[in-house]
Design a protein around this motif. Structure first.
Motif, PDB file in Angstrom:
ATOM      1  N   GLU A  44       4.110  14.199  -4.569  1.00 23.67           N
ATOM      2  CA  GLU A  44       2.908  13.381  -4.512  1.00 23.67           C
ATOM      3  C   GLU A  44       3.336  11.916  -4.573  1.00 23.67           C
ATOM      4  OE1 GLU A  44      -0.863  11.845  -4.315  1.00 23.67           O
ATOM      5  OE2 GLU A  44      -0.094  13.840  -3.778  1.00 23.67           O
ATOM      6  N   ALA A  45       2.995  11.140  -3.563  1.00 28.05           N
ATOM      7  CA  ALA A  45       3.390   9.734  -3.467  1.00 28.05           C
ATOM      8  C   ALA A  45       2.230   8.829  -3.850  1.00 28.05           C
ATOM      9  CB  ALA A  45       3.863   9.419  -2.052  1.00 28.05           C
ATOM     10  N   LYS A  46       2.564   7.766  -4.582  1.00 28.21           N
ATOM     11  CA  LYS A  46       1.591   6.737  -4.934  1.00 28.21           C
ATOM     12  C   LYS A  46       2.175   5.379  -4.569  1.00 28.21           C
ATOM     13  CE  LYS A  46      -1.502   9.475  -6.636  1.00 28.21           C
ATOM     14  NZ  LYS A  46      -2.774   9.689  -5.899  1.00 28.21           N
ATOM     15  N   LYS A  47       1.309   4.408  -4.407  1.00 27.64           N
ATOM     16  CA  LYS A  47       1.828   3.083  -4.102  1.00 27.64           C
ATOM     17  C   LYS A  47       2.529   2.503  -5.322  1.00 27.64           C
ATOM     18  CE  LYS A  47      -2.553   0.614  -4.978  1.00 27.64           C
ATOM     19  NZ  LYS A  47      -3.547  -0.301  -4.379  1.00 27.64           N
ATOM     20  N   LEU A  48       3.315   1.470  -5.067  1.00 24.26           N
ATOM     21  CA  LEU A  48       4.204   0.916  -6.079  1.00 24.26           C
ATOM     22  C   LEU A  48       3.484   0.515  -7.357  1.00 24.26           C
ATOM     23  CD1 LEU A  48       7.101  -0.028  -6.763  1.00 24.26           C
ATOM     24  CD2 LEU A  48       6.496  -2.239  -5.761  1.00 24.26           C
ATOM     25  N   SER A  49       2.275   0.020  -7.260  1.00 20.32           N
ATOM     26  CA  SER A  49       1.571  -0.522  -8.424  1.00 20.32           C
ATOM     27  C   SER A  49       0.981   0.552  -9.327  1.00 20.32           C
ATOM     28  CB  SER A  49       0.460  -1.477  -7.965  1.00 20.32           C
ATOM     29  OG  SER A  49      -0.475  -0.785  -7.142  1.00 20.32           O
ATOM     30  N   SER A  89      -4.413  24.468   0.787  1.00 17.03           N
ATOM     31  CA  SER A  89      -5.837  24.788   0.649  1.00 17.03           C
ATOM     32  C   SER A  89      -6.588  23.723  -0.147  1.00 17.03           C
ATOM     33  CB  SER A  89      -6.014  26.156  -0.017  1.00 17.03           C
ATOM     34  OG  SER A  89      -5.441  26.152  -1.315  1.00 17.03           O
ATOM     35  N   HIS A  90      -5.835  22.803  -0.787  1.00 17.49           N
ATOM     36  CA  HIS A  90      -6.454  21.719  -1.547  1.00 17.49           C
ATOM     37  C   HIS A  90      -6.256  20.367  -0.890  1.00 17.49           C
ATOM     38  CE1 HIS A  90      -7.322  24.443  -4.855  1.00 17.49           C
ATOM     39  NE2 HIS A  90      -6.049  24.826  -4.880  1.00 17.49           N
ATOM     40  N   GLY A  91      -5.890  20.402   0.370  1.00 18.31           N
ATOM     41  CA  GLY A  91      -5.659  19.158   1.086  1.00 18.31           C
ATOM     42  C   GLY A  91      -4.188  18.969   1.397  1.00 18.31           C
ATOM     43  N   PRO A  92      -3.854  17.990   2.218  1.00 18.80           N
ATOM     44  CA  PRO A  92      -2.458  17.795   2.616  1.00 18.80           C
ATOM     45  C   PRO A  92      -1.618  17.185   1.496  1.00 18.80           C
ATOM     46  CG  PRO A  92      -3.824  16.091   3.586  1.00 18.80           C
ATOM     47  CD  PRO A  92      -4.766  17.039   2.921  1.00 18.80           C
ATOM     48  N   ALA A  93      -0.451  17.752   1.293  1.00 20.89           N
ATOM     49  CA  ALA A  93       0.518  17.184   0.349  1.00 20.89           C
ATOM     50  C   ALA A  93       1.303  16.093   1.068  1.00 20.89           C
ATOM     51  CB  ALA A  93       1.460  18.270  -0.154  1.00 20.89           C
ATOM     52  N   ASP A  94       1.651  15.027   0.343  1.00 21.14           N
ATOM     53  CA  ASP A  94       2.381  13.919   0.972  1.00 21.14           C
ATOM     54  C   ASP A  94       3.704  14.390   1.561  1.00 21.14           C
ATOM     55  OD1 ASP A  94       0.434  12.005   0.398  1.00 21.14           O
ATOM     56  OD2 ASP A  94       1.209  11.729  -1.631  1.00 21.14           O
ATOM     57  N   TYR A  95       4.437  15.210   0.803  1.00 28.03           N
ATOM     58  CA  TYR A  95       5.688  15.786   1.311  1.00 28.03           C
ATOM     59  C   TYR A  95       5.800  17.218   0.788  1.00 28.03           C
ATOM     60  CZ  TYR A  95       7.239  10.856   1.801  1.00 28.03           C
ATOM     61  OH  TYR A  95       7.344   9.521   2.101  1.00 28.03           O
ATOM     62  N   ALA A  96       6.287  18.110   1.636  1.00 31.92           N
ATOM     63  CA  ALA A  96       6.677  19.451   1.220  1.00 31.92           C
ATOM     64  C   ALA A  96       8.171  19.594   1.476  1.00 31.92           C
ATOM     65  CB  ALA A  96       5.898  20.515   1.983  1.00 31.92           C
ATOM     66  N   LEU A  97       8.909  20.064   0.475  1.00 25.10           N
ATOM     67  CA  LEU A  97      10.354  20.182   0.587  1.00 25.10           C
ATOM     68  C   LEU A  97      10.731  21.611   0.954  1.00 25.10           C
ATOM     69  CD1 LEU A  97      11.411  18.121  -2.582  1.00 25.10           C
ATOM     70  CD2 LEU A  97      11.128  17.309  -0.226  1.00 25.10           C
ATOM     71  N   PHE A  98      11.498  21.746   2.060  1.00 24.20           N
ATOM     72  CA  PHE A  98      11.923  23.065   2.541  1.00 24.20           C
ATOM     73  C   PHE A  98      13.433  23.182   2.488  1.00 24.20           C
ATOM     74  CE2 PHE A  98       7.701  23.162   4.203  1.00 24.20           C
ATOM     75  CZ  PHE A  98       7.394  24.501   4.413  1.00 24.20           C
ATOM     76  N   TYR A  99      13.883  24.400   2.141  1.00 24.29           N
ATOM     77  CA  TYR A  99      15.309  24.694   2.193  1.00 24.29           C
ATOM     78  C   TYR A  99      15.477  26.068   2.825  1.00 24.29           C
ATOM     79  CZ  TYR A  99      20.202  25.223   0.846  1.00 24.29           C
ATOM     80  OH  TYR A  99      21.568  25.393   0.871  1.00 24.29           O
ATOM     81  N   GLU A 100      16.230  26.115   3.911  1.00 28.29           N
ATOM     82  CA  GLU A 100      16.483  27.374   4.627  1.00 28.29           C
ATOM     83  C   GLU A 100      15.176  28.106   4.932  1.00 28.29           C
ATOM     84  OE1 GLU A 100      19.307  28.096   5.775  1.00 28.29           O
ATOM     85  OE2 GLU A 100      20.656  26.789   4.654  1.00 28.29           O
ATOM     86  N   ASN A 115       0.837  -1.204   0.000  1.00 24.60           N
ATOM     87  CA  ASN A 115       0.000   0.000   0.000  1.00 24.60           C
ATOM     88  C   ASN A 115       0.871   1.253   0.000  1.00 24.60           C
ATOM     89  OD1 ASN A 115       0.787   0.633   2.712  1.00 24.60           O
ATOM     90  ND2 ASN A 115      -0.771  -0.792   3.484  1.00 24.60           N
ATOM     91  N   GLU A 116       0.207   2.405  -0.119  1.00 24.55           N
ATOM     92  CA  GLU A 116       0.950   3.648  -0.261  1.00 24.55           C
ATOM     93  C   GLU A 116       1.808   3.937   0.961  1.00 24.55           C
ATOM     94  OE1 GLU A 116      -0.009   8.378  -0.335  1.00 24.55           O
ATOM     95  OE2 GLU A 116      -1.233   7.129  -1.669  1.00 24.55           O
ATOM     96  N   ARG A 117       1.290   3.668   2.136  1.00 24.06           N
ATOM     97  CA  ARG A 117       2.080   3.957   3.344  1.00 24.06           C
ATOM     98  C   ARG A 117       3.357   3.117   3.367  1.00 24.06           C
ATOM     99  NH1 ARG A 117       1.428   6.751   7.713  1.00 24.06           N
ATOM    100  NH2 ARG A 117       2.444   6.162   9.691  1.00 24.06           N
ATOM    101  N   GLU A 118       3.219   1.830   2.984  1.00 20.36           N
ATOM    102  CA  GLU A 118       4.394   0.957   2.945  1.00 20.36           C
ATOM    103  C   GLU A 118       5.392   1.440   1.888  1.00 20.36           C
ATOM    104  OE1 GLU A 118       2.543  -3.357   4.283  1.00 20.36           O
ATOM    105  OE2 GLU A 118       2.269  -2.661   2.218  1.00 20.36           O
ATOM    106  N   THR A 119       4.872   1.871   0.753  1.00 20.73           N
ATOM    107  CA  THR A 119       5.754   2.392  -0.289  1.00 20.73           C
ATOM    108  C   THR A 119       6.525   3.608   0.221  1.00 20.73           C
ATOM    109  OG1 THR A 119       4.325   1.611  -2.076  1.00 20.73           O
ATOM    110  CG2 THR A 119       5.832   3.402  -2.604  1.00 20.73           C
ATOM    111  N   ARG A 120       5.842   4.471   0.938  1.00 13.96           N
ATOM    112  CA  ARG A 120       6.504   5.668   1.454  1.00 13.96           C
ATOM    113  C   ARG A 120       7.591   5.302   2.464  1.00 13.96           C
ATOM    114  NH1 ARG A 120       1.882  10.091   2.810  1.00 13.96           N
ATOM    115  NH2 ARG A 120       3.716  11.065   3.781  1.00 13.96           N
TER     116      ARG A 120
END
Length: 883
Positions: A65-70, A46-57, A5-10
């Motif tokens: 956006e993460a999807k499961k392996l399949s 504002s459109h829902g939670p993003a799987d990851y947000a990348l921050f620098y400084e 599933n997606e959580r396992e893939t992440r």
């Protein structure tokens, strides 16, 4: 795994890949200032939670956006775009509040830079590091591309097509293309062109770090030399402005070469920084080891072992290079090698520019159709490469194979030890042609083939005063049964000029790069035997003979091998090269319709040069006629003698027709009236048809004894290769069919009293338009000295003998002077006329005021006073010549 599933893939895949690239994974915290190089999970938008947000400084610069392996991740970029619009940040790129987005299923990663208005997504092999994204964010790529427009390439040493190639590259890059293919014929300066473009990429800021990938160490050394000699700015070489690094070379590889290659500091690859601005030259083999270690390296070629013993795996981020130049990387001969070749390029997130002379299917599949093409035939027509003649050598052994009778003596060699024992066959046995030099060898066959080639080489040496640099492609260089070694030994015996005159250059020998350099730069060796090592990219301009003793089925390999001879070399007056097909011409015939070395049939019938010029003046299909005129002028430039330069100097600077042709488009654009005044001058047009020509090479086909023979094969307008007798038959048929259509033929056969310089020029022009040149006809007749009048008359009736120009003129002068008395002064003028006729076969009044031999004596005015009626005498002389 399919049920993952997606959580396992992440957890099992995506998190691991992010950490490997320097991202620290944390849960959402409302204080963004604490995020330095963090991947924040479930970041609110504002459109829902993003799987990851990348921050620098403390700044949000990316969404994942993460999807499961399949699930295929490419389509998920749309979801990432939605989140990118719903983020609160100081950025705004056409409504997107972050510059970069990814979508991934843990194995496949798609990436998109949202800043351009019309941006393209692309697949990447890894996530970018935090520093890579920040560096990308600081870069104004559109401004860099605008620099190309504001600073067009005007390098004085680049040829027009090379300028066009760089413009095509810059246009494609500005349009957002990431894979580009440039196809330029061998010998047209691909490396020189791309060095110029690399400088412009770095100067504009479009690229800082550039990887120059080559297929062999010899090409790496050659490329390094190109960077050290290219004058990027007046008085400054490329490597004086930007850093150039190479892989490690052995000292002997670079002996005598005037540049000092430096090895790339390790941190330049493992920790690339914006301040690093450099070019790194490497073989694709070394780069693969650096990326994936030795376990996944290419298999070493038998003829080209790569000395990469000091290489080892390094942890390199995907942004280590901004641009990768793949120069003739033809490792993909097999599906496995092609996959490895692609993996090296796919690893980096960079603009990839492929350079090739021979676009292969797998190359086009990766880079796309060429954005720029400059082919062999076009380069020959433009005068940048030389054409070739062909000689077919026939051997019963190589055509029919070997049949051994019972009781015949045979040597049996142990391939492992090299020990040989002599025996007699207990039964008859047959080896077909494909098994020659693989399962059995015939020393007699090899000996006679080399002896046949020697006839042409020695004839060439006698005619031009130099031995033709010769490259022989042997079948193999295997231990104990090496065909290359056998050919070397035979060549040394046949030519008798010592061991250093004939050398082998393969991967099995010591210091192959040094040997290649010696072959290129020194008189010795005059003959080199190889297998594969000199097929690609090695520049030997003086090469004049190429011998195929090995069968070839690959179009790419054939074109690469042929390409070794195409380069011009004005220092020795090279005008062509000669190909020896030791398979009875079957190799040339096999590739006739699939190779770049096939002459295209003319699209339209050729016309007089005066008509072409008039069509340009009257704006009748002007662009087409300008192209035709440029080709005609380049042909003149290629064939003219030194004396011709003096004659043309009256009309154009230095009499340089080649340069005039190259500049013709620009001249007509800048000064149409002035240029047309030059071109429409009747004297110039006459000279273009009647200029003094340089002597051409002429190769005679000899019938050798026993089972080996050779013959020159002649190409027709449609690319066929005809035997000499077939070519003569075609010429005879042409003469008979055009007896009443071509005035020059009709005059020679019916009205010799009308013979004149104009009639001769018209005849030669008509014959050339139909590919019946004097040079080819002489080769076909096996008569190097036959004059064109004799050949036309002989074609009409075999009873007419083939005379030399001297014989014809002697006969004519004897006929004119017989029974007449001439003064001493008149005889002096008659000798001048005779000398002129031996070269030109016709004479007119105008010649006396144009030809230096006459003008130095006072020209027509003086000559006419010496004779009572010179004009009538010339008419008699012309008639006698044509009789």
């Amino acid at each position: 795994m399919a049920d993952e599933n997606e959580r396992e893939t992440r957890r099992q895949r995506i998190d691991k890949k992010l950490r490997e690239c320097g991202w620290e994974i944390v849960t959402f915290d409302s204080n963004p200032d604490s995020y330095i190089n963090h991947a924040v999970e479930e970041y609110p938008t504002s459109h829902g939670p993003a799987d990851y947000a990348l921050f620098y400084e403390g700044k949000i610069i990316g969404i994942i956006e993460a999807k499961k392996l399949s699930i295929g991740p490419q389509s998920a970029l749309v979801q990432a775009q939605r989140y990118a619009k719903g983020v609160s940040s100081p950025f705004n790129f056409n409504g997107f509040r972050v510059p970069f987005i990814y979508s991934t299923n843990g194995e496949i990663i798609w990436f998109q830079d949202l800043r351009p208005l019309n941006s393209y997504s692309r697949k990447v092999s890894k996530f970018h590091t935090p520093e890579a994204l920040w560096e990308m964010l600081q870069k104004d790529f559109e401004k860099a591309c605008q620099w190309f427009v504001e600073n067009p390439n005007q390098h004085s040493k680049l040829r027009p097509y090379q300028i066009a190639a760089t413009e095509s590259i810059e246009k494609a890059i500005s349009q957002g293309k990431r894979e580009l293919l440039v196809a330029m014929a061998t010998g047209t300066g691909k490396t020189y062109t791309v060095v110029s473009e690399i400088y412009r990429l770095m100067r504009s800021g479009a690229a800082r770090r550039i990887l120059f990938l080559v297929d062999r160490r010899a090409l790496a050394a050659q490329a390094a030399l190109a960077f050290s000699t290219f004058e990027a700015e007046p008085g400054q070489k490329f490597d004086q402005i930007y850093e150039v690094y190479t892989q490690r070379f052995r000292k002997e590889d670079l002996e005598g070469v005037k540049f000092n290659p430096e090895e790339l500091p390790e941190g330049y690859l493992t920790d690339p920084k914006p301040s690093y601005v450099f070019v790194y030259i490497s073989t694709i083999q070394r780069m693969r080891i650096t990326l994936f270690d030795w376990e996944s390296a290419f298999e070493s070629r038998a003829d080209d072992p790569e000395d990469e013993g000091d290489a080892g795996k390094q942890d390199i981020p995907i942004h280590a290079f901004d641009v990768i130049i793949a120069d003739e990387c033809h490792r993909g001969y097999t599906a496995t090698e092609e996959g490895k070749w692609r993996e090296v390029l796919d690893y980096f997130d960079a603009i990839k520019i492929g350079l090739t002379a021979t676009p292969a299917a797998h190359t086009v599949a990766y880079f796309g159709e060429p954005i720029f093409r400059y082919g062999y035939e076009e380069a020959v027509r433009d005068g940048y490469l030389v054409d070739y003649d062909a000689v077919a050598i026939s051997s019963d052994v190589r055509i029919k194979g070997i049949f051994l009778q019972e009781g015949e003596r045979i040597g049996e060699i142990d391939p492992e030890t090299g020990l040989e024992k002599l025996d007699r066959l207990e039964d008859e046995r047959f080896f077909d042609a494909s098994e020659i030099e693989r399962k059995i060898t015939s020393p007699d066959s090899n000996q006679k083939i080399i002896q046949e080639i020697a006839k042409y080489a020695l004839e060439h040496e006698e005619k031009y005063g130099r031995f033709p640099k010769t490259l022989i492609f042997a079948v193999n260089d295997l231990p104990h049964i090496s065909h290359a070694d056998q050919v070397v030994r035979i060549c040394r015996e046949v030519f008798g000029r010592g061991d250093d005159f004939v050398q082998k250059i393969t991967g099995k020998m010591d210091r192959p790069l040094q040997r290649i350099r010696e072959f290129r730069n020194r008189p010795k060796p005059g003959i080199v035997v190889t297998v594969d090592m000199l097929t690609t990219g090695v520049d030997i301009p003086a090469l004049e003979f190429i011998v195929f003793m090995r069968p070839v089925k690959s179009r790419i390999l054939f074109e690469q091998m042929m390409g070794r001879g195409t380069r011009k070399y004005d220092e020795i007056g090279k005008t062509h090269f000669t190909v020896f097909d030791c398979f009875s011409g079957s190799l040339l015939e096999y590739f006739r319709n699939v190779s770049a070395f096939t002459i295209d049939p003319p699209l339209k019938l050729s016309r007089p040069i005066s008509e072409i010029i008039e069509n340009i003046y009257q704006n009748r299909d002007r662009d087409y006629n300008i192209r035709i005129l440029v080709k005609r002028l380049q042909r003149v430039a290629k064939n003219m003698s030194g004396e011709a330069y003096e004659l043309f100097e009256k009309f154009i600077p230095d009499g340089d027709i080649g340069r005039f042709a190259t500049e013709l488009h620009k001249r007509l654009k800048d000064d149409f009236a002035g240029t047309m005044k030059i071109l429409r001058d009747p004297e110039l047009q006459d000279l273009l048809n009647n200029y003094p020509k340089a002597k051409k090479a002429f190769y005679v086909a000899y019938d050798a004894q026993d089972d080996v023979k050779s013959e020159t094969v002649i190409r027709t307008p449609i690319g066929e290769y005809l035997k000499p007798e077939d070519y003569i038959e075609a010429f005879s048929r042409f003469v008979r069919e055009n007896r009443d259509k071509i005035e020059g033929i009709k005059i020679l056969l019916e009205r010799p009293s009308d013979w004149s310089t104009g009639a001769l020029h018209e005849l030669l022009r008509k014959l050339r338009e139909n590919r019946f040149t004097e040079d080819k006809l002489r080769r076909a007749y096996h008569n190097e000295m036959a004059d064109i009048i004799s050949m036309v008359k002989h074609a009409a009736s075999e009873e007419n003998p083939l005379l030399t120009a001297q014989e014809r003129v002697d006969r004519a002068i004897k006929r004119i002077t017989e029974g007449r008395e001439f003064t001493e002064e008149q005889l002096k003028w008659l000798n001048l006329i005779k000398a002129h006729l031996e070269i030109n076969l016709a004479i007119d009044r105008e010649d006396f005021d144009e030809i230096p031999a006459f003008t130095r004596k006072g020209g027509w005015k003086v000559a006419n006073k010496v004779f009572d009626n010179l004009e009538e005498l010339l008419k008699e002389i012309n008639e006698a010549v044509a009789a």
